[in-house]
Write a protein that holds these residues in place. Structure first.
Motif: not given
Lengths: 454, 90
Positions: A91-99, A133-139
């Protein structure tokens, strides 16, 4: 033996003309951090970065002290995270965790930016690419030091219009999520065509998959030095002008080469490339626009600007390549609006327009950079601007990029303040005609005919 | 041997060379070459020194020289020679 005149010349460049090494960037491959388990990915990433880069800042400071040359930034670039997190992130949230892990690691080792929250989608997007890409704004809104980039086209593959359309939305969304800070998130987001694997400059730096496990890249700068040298040859012929730029670029790049070799030796990490760019800062006398004006323009943006910039860019490269055997990255003159006092003034006067900047990007090293536009600009228009810029890169076989900031709540005539090296900028007008139907077509633009060289 | 360049720039006064040289001698820094001029009352000196026998670290000598400079009103800078060599020699 070195004489007093030469010593004084070097020190004057440093003390009075803003000569500096803009960045030592440590590229780190995170490919060996891939795992199906997300917390394991985060653990490995944090451990690898904090181990490899633990002495980066300290070493940079030592070199600075011993050679008396400022090294403004120490930074890290990593493998595009869409590749690293692909197996673990659902999910996008998972990617945000990496950020957040990247941010924490950057903070721990003391670097001000870490680049590589990226996806390379010049031909198509995988599931992981889309999620990233969809997680970029949050990240970008919940981290401080993470920089993101997306490569949406190349001369070999053509342009991925689906990704470009998506990036129009993402840029706007990033602006909205960071609107309390004047949409600062967009200053950390670059959309590329023909992105280089070894660029040391932020926000577009990432560690390409063609690179070694760890590598040191150095970005030099020195618009002030070139400007001062050109003040000595006013009214001289183009030949004298070109010679002067070349000699100056040579000297600047040699300093970068020295710093790169020293950093590489002391850190025990191989040297990659020197990026011989003229990177301006908002400081007085550190401006690319002022060089163009010294060449003979009344104001940057006037007729003749593109030709003067083409000349400058080419001579910088010709002088620089002699100074280092490994030149790479972006290498050329940067024209970020908010980071260059001369550009800011010209934009505020209305002399420098978005269209003229676009023409300038055909002949210099990057693209539409650090340009503030009204926050109510439609996503499709932003996608159209990205597509135009990517087309220039694709057809001319060069890197182009868009780092544009739709400032939420601000209109043409107002000013936005980003602070520090990012500077400030007037909000520039955008062409009001739409391109909705063009941008909304699905698929990609094919590679140009001259890319078929096999 | 890694050679280092010391530059001293500032308003001329009595004893600049003496102070700098005394400090270097006390810290086992060997002077290889000195050149010096005065332009419009401004003192300008360059020394090439060998620090391989120095009793202190580069950073310590650099900051102590800076302090000596401040006390007598001149700017003293210590830099490895390579930066000048690289820039001015092919």
């Amino acid at each position: 033996m070195i004489n007093m005149f030469e010593v004084n010349e070097t020190n004057k460049m440093i003390e009075k003309e803003n000569l500096d090494v803009r960045t030592i960037t440590l590229g780190i491959s995170l490919l060996d951090c891939c795992d199906a388990n997300l917390s394991e990915v985060n653990r490995k990433i944090y451990k690898k970065i904090t181990t490899l880069a633990k002495d980066l800042v300290k070493t940079g400071k030592e070199i600075e002290l011993e050679y008396g040359i400022p090294i403004v930034n120490k930074r890290i670039s990593v493998t595009p995270i869409a590749l690293v997190g692909g197996a673990a992130c659902k999910s996008t949230e998972d990617f945000v965790q990496i950020a957040q892990t990247l941010d924490k690691a950057a903070c721990e080792v003391g670097v001000n930016f870490i680049g590589g929250y990226s996806a390379l989608v010049s031909k198509g997007m995988t599931e992981a690419d889309q999620l990233l890409i969809r997680s970029i704004p949050k990240a970008l809104s919940c981290t401080e030091r993470v920089c993101s980039s997306v490569n949406v086209g190349s001369t070999k593959t053509g342009m991925n219009m689906d990704a470009i359309r998506l990036m129009g939305d993402i840029v706007l969304e990033t602006a909205a999520l960071t609107k309390e800070k004047d949409s600062l998130g967009c200053a950390k987001l670059v959309v590329f065509c023909n992105a280089p694997d070894d660029n040391p400059f932020m926000a577009g730096a990432f560690h390409g998959v063609t690179e070694a496990d760890a590598v040191i890249h150095v970005g030099v700068s020195g618009p002030g030095v070139v400007k001062y040298a050109l003040e000595q040859v006013r009214k001289e012929s183009f030949e004298v002008l070109c010679e002067t730029i070349k000699k100056t670029a040579f000297k600047i790049t040699r300093v970068g080469q020295l710093v790169a070799q020293e950093a590489s030796k002391r850190l025990g990490i191989p040297f990659g490339i020197i990026d011989l760019s003229l990177a301006p800062t908002p400081a007085v006398g550190d401006s690319v626009a002022e060089i163009l004006q010294e060449i003979g323009l009344e104001c940057v943006g006037a007729p003749g600007t593109t030709a003067a910039l083409a000349l400058l860019n080419d001579q910088v490269k010709k002088g620089g390549v002699m100074a280092s055997s490994y030149v790479g990255g972006l290498s050329g003159a940067f024209i970020p609006v908010s980071e260059d006092q001369g550009m800011i003034d010209a934009a505020a006067r209305g002399v420098l327009t978005l269209e003229k900047l676009e023409a300038m990007t055909c002949v210099c090293s990057v693209g539409l950079d650090m340009i503030a536009i009204p926050g109510d600009t439609p996503a499709t228009t932003i996608a159209g601007i990205i597509a135009d810029e990517a087309a220039i890169g694709m057809v001319n076989q060069k890197t182009t990029a868009v780092r544009i900031i739709p400032v939420i709540g601000k209109k043409v005539g107002e000013t936005v303040e980003f602070g520090g090296l990012l500077g400030y900028a007037p909000i520039m007008p955008v062409n009001q005609m739409g391109c909705v139907e063009f941008v909304n077509r699905a698929g990609r633009i094919p590679a140009p005919i001259h890319s078929f060289k096999n | 041997m890694k050679r280092t360049i010391i530059t001293v720039v500032g308003k001329d006064t009595v004893g600049i060379i003496a102070k700098v040289c005394t400090y270097l001698a006390e810290n086992q820094v060997n002077i290889l070459d000195i050149s010096q001029t005065i332009v419009q009352g401004y003192f300008n000196m360059m020394m090439i020194v060998d620090m391989s026998g120095a009793t202190k670290e580069f950073g310590a000598i650099s900051s102590e020289l800076e302090q000596i400079g401040e006390a007598i009103g001149v700017h003293i800078k210590l830099q490895r020679e390579d930066i000048f060599d690289k820039m001015h020699r092919i």
